[in-house]
Structure formats: C-alpha cells, structure tokens
Design an enzyme around this catalytic site. Structure first.
Site, short mmCIF file in Angstrom:
data_model
loop_
_atom_site.label_atom_id
_atom_site.label_comp_id
_atom_site.label_asym_id
_atom_site.label_seq_id
_atom_site.Cartn_x
_atom_site.Cartn_y
_atom_site.Cartn_z
N CYS A 100 0.90 -1.20 0.13
CA CYS A 100 0.01 0.02 0.10
C CYS A 100 0.77 1.15 -0.18
CB CYS A 100 -1.05 -0.05 1.07
SG CYS A 100 -1.86 -1.45 1.24
N HIS A 146 -3.19 6.71 2.93
CA HIS A 146 -3.76 5.66 2.72
C HIS A 146 -4.96 5.37 2.88
CE1 HIS A 146 -4.21 1.48 1.27
NE2 HIS A 146 -3.75 0.99 2.50
N ASN A 204 -10.38 -0.42 0.59
CA ASN A 204 -8.87 -0.28 0.50
C ASN A 204 -8.18 -0.94 -0.87
OD1 ASN A 204 -6.03 -0.77 0.75
ND2 ASN A 204 -6.15 -1.66 2.74
#
Ligand SMILES: CC(C)(COP(=O)(O)OP(=O)(O)OC[C@H]1O[C@@H](n2cnc3c(N)ncnc32)[C@H](O)[C@@H]1OP(=O)(O)O)[C@@H](O)C(=O)NCCC(=O)NCCS
Length: 329
Positions: A116, A256, A286
């Site tokens: 990520c 994020h 996500n």
C-alpha cells in the site's frame, strides 16, 4: 520553495471499473453486517474488476488520463513505474504491459512491490531520477486488482479490499510547484502481518497450496492497525520536518485509505481539521497502492486540491512499509 525541489506533478488520472459490491452484497456472502463494516472500517462499497481484465488495463486507463491532463503524449514518457502487489504476471512486468497498452514507445518500464506504500515509493524514485537528470517525464501509477487475491470466505479480510488505479505524471519543477520532501521506510521483520504466501518461489502453486488457500491475502488485522497508526504518524512528521513545514501549514492530508479509524487517528495526532482531510474509503475500500493516487485525482477534480495548495501524502502497507510525500501543487 526548497532549493532541492526537482520534480512536480503535471497531471493526474484514475480508473475504476467493473461492478460495485456493497456491504449488503457481502452480507449474503459471509457472516457480516453493513453496520459492522461501516463502524469498524468506514467502507460502504468497493469496485470489482470485470473478468478478462487485469491490473495493466486499470493502470493504462489511469495513466492515459494523467498523461492527457499533463498536456503530454505517451511518446513523451521516459519512465513508467507501476506500484502493485497484483501484477498481471510475475513477468513481463505490469509496467511493460502498460507501456504497450498506452504506446509509450520511448519509455523504460518497471514495477515496484511495496504494497500500500507503493505509490509513495514510486514518487520518491521518480523524484530522484528527475533530480539527477536521468529522465524528464515519469508516469507513476498505483494499480491493483485485489479481488483476485481476496479470500471471499474470510470475513476478516474480504470486506476490506477493492480494485482500482490512480496515476500521476511527474516532470521537472517550474520553480513554484514541486515535491518538497519524500520519506520511505520498511521493516521486514513485520512481513508476516500481511502477506500472500503462495505463488512465488517460496511456495510455488501446487494443488496443496490451493487447498491450503495460500493464494489469498493473510492478515493480522489488530497488529496491522497498531503499526499503521504508529508508522503513518512517523512518516507524516518526518515528511513535514524534511520540508520545514508545520502541520498547520497543510491544505490537504491524503492518507492511504485502509480504515477510517486509522485515518482519524493520524488526523487527531496532527490536529488537522476535517475539511483538510480527504476521505473516499466509503466508495472504494482499500485499493492498496491505488488508494492515494485515486484520492489525489478525485481531490483535484472536486476542487479540494488546487494550485498553491500544500498536500501531504502518507501511507503504510505490507512489508511492513511506510512513507510520505509533501507536495506543493
Ligand atoms: C480488520 C479490522 C477492521 C478489524 O477491526 P477490529 O476492531 O480490530 O476487530 P477485531 O479483529 O478485534 O474483531 C472483532 C470481532 O469482529 C469479528 N469480525 C471480524 N471481521 C468481521 C466482519 N467482517 N463482520 C463481522 N464481524 C467480524 C471478529 O471475529 C471478532 O469477533 P470476536 O470478538 O467474537 O472474536 C481492523 O483491525 C483493521 O482495520 N486493521 C487494519 C487492517 C488493514 O488496514 N489492512 C490493510 C493494511 S494496508
């Protein structure tokens, strides 16, 4: 403006496609509830890419939009960096596939694997390569099809992830706009907290690895949560410090998008007011390396991120990896 500022963002783009999977849909698939997912994560829906398409399709779509937004053509691009943990194949790289799909015939292309945090890693590398004169225009994209490595029988993970891509084109700074700082860090000792155990040289695909469900994301959610808050705070503070910038000077914070509670924890520590924090986790879930560039592109399109704004990007991810970038738009 720092004397060391070398590169600036010239354009952004994003691409999501496929069907929308809502929390209500997930209630029919595993033992979960819309309320649990919203309260624990902030997620309401996510996109699932259609069959037959892959990460490079999303990255190419986002990349072409970013190149057009920058006022360039694919032939102008010197380097393509694709941050992904769901490459089309181990090799050729997704970067090379994107190169072909968009016709960036003059570019070198590669992938970055930093989960990520991948987009931040890509920005950092692009910034350095522009600074030392090796390249002029770089396409950096974060692109993921996490739905292909999600265990749809594991309620602890399947409610979290979505598919998508975001991209930015970087070029030499005009002296007013630019990347003010980048910071990247990792700690391999925490790798076991979030991993895809199967399919590589360690556990090549066999009937047994399939039976053991090793080709799906494995995650220790609670431990990740703890390290996420700690590492994003460190990344944010270090990124600001490197550019001699105070948290109150920020116009927008884009982190994020993994869990709204993690975002709010960072927001509280930086004392950033709500109107300066961009959140779109409710729409996309996500999307790993894609989450920050999708959010950045959306923020620009919605007028939340304008010329003159100072924007801090901060990420954490599997590896364990973390990092930040402070950008003067
Ligand atoms: C995954 C996460 C949302 C779980 O939230 P949490 O508050 O820590 O919840 P817990 O794991 O303590 O689970 C609480 C309970 O909910 C249950 N649960 C887990 N997933 C569930 C779901 N989808 N629906 C309903 N219940 C669920 C658990 O089994 C547990 O039940 P128990 O108390 O009977 O054992 C949270 O830990 C998180 O976001 N971690 C970070 C993950 C992340 O960001 N990963 C990507 C990194 S880039």
């Amino acid at each position: 403006m720092s004397e060391r500022t070398a590169a600036m963002i010239l354009g952004t783009g994003s691409e999501v496609s496929g069907r929308v999977l809502t929390n209500a849909d997930l209630e029919k698939m595993v033992d979960t509830s819309d309320q649990w997912i919203r309260e624990r994560t902030g997620i309401e829906r996510r996109h699932i890419l259609e069959e037959g398409k892959a990460t490079s399709d999303l990255a190419a779509g986002a990349g072409l939009k970013a190149i057009e937004d920058a006022g360039l053509t694919p032939e102008d691009i010197d380097l393509i960096i694709i941050a992904t943990i769901t490459p089309d194949t181990s090799f050729p790289s997704t970067g090379c596939r994107v190169q072909t799909k968009i016709g960036a015939d003059n570019a070198a292309a590669m992938d970055i694997s930093a989960a990520c945090s991948g987009f931040i890693y890509g920005l950092s590398l692009a910034n350095a390569m522009i600074a030392n004169g090796q390249v002029r225009y770089v396409l950096v994209a974060g692109a993921e099809v996490l739905s292909r490595i999600t265990d749809w029988e594991d309620r602890g993970t399947c409610v979290l992830f979505g598919d998508g891509a975001g991209a930015a084109v970087l070029g030499p700074s005009d002296g007013k706009k630019g990347i003010l700082s980048t910071y990247i860090k990792s700690d391999g000792k925490l790798g076991h907290l979030l991993e895809l155990p199967g399919g590589g040289s360690l556990n090549p695909a066999t009937e047994e690895t399939v039976r053991q469900r090793l080709h799906y994301i494995k995650m220790e959610g609670g431990d990740i949560y703890k390290h996420a808050v700690r590492s994003m705070k460190e990344a944010a503070i270090e990124g600001l410090k490197r550019a001699h910038c105070k948290p109150e000077e920020l116009d927008l914070l884009i982190t994020h998008q993994a869990n709204i509670r993690i975002i709010e924890a960072l927001q509280a520590r930086l004392k950033t007011p709500d109107e300066k924090v961009f959140i779109n986790i409710q729409e996309y879930g996500n999307t790993s390396a894609a989450s920050i560039p999708i959010a950045m592109d959306q923020a620009r399109r919605e007028g939340r991120l304008k010329d003159g704004h100072k924007c801090l990007l901060s990420a954490f991810g599997g590896g364990f990896t973390w990092g930040s970038a402070l950008i003067q738009f």
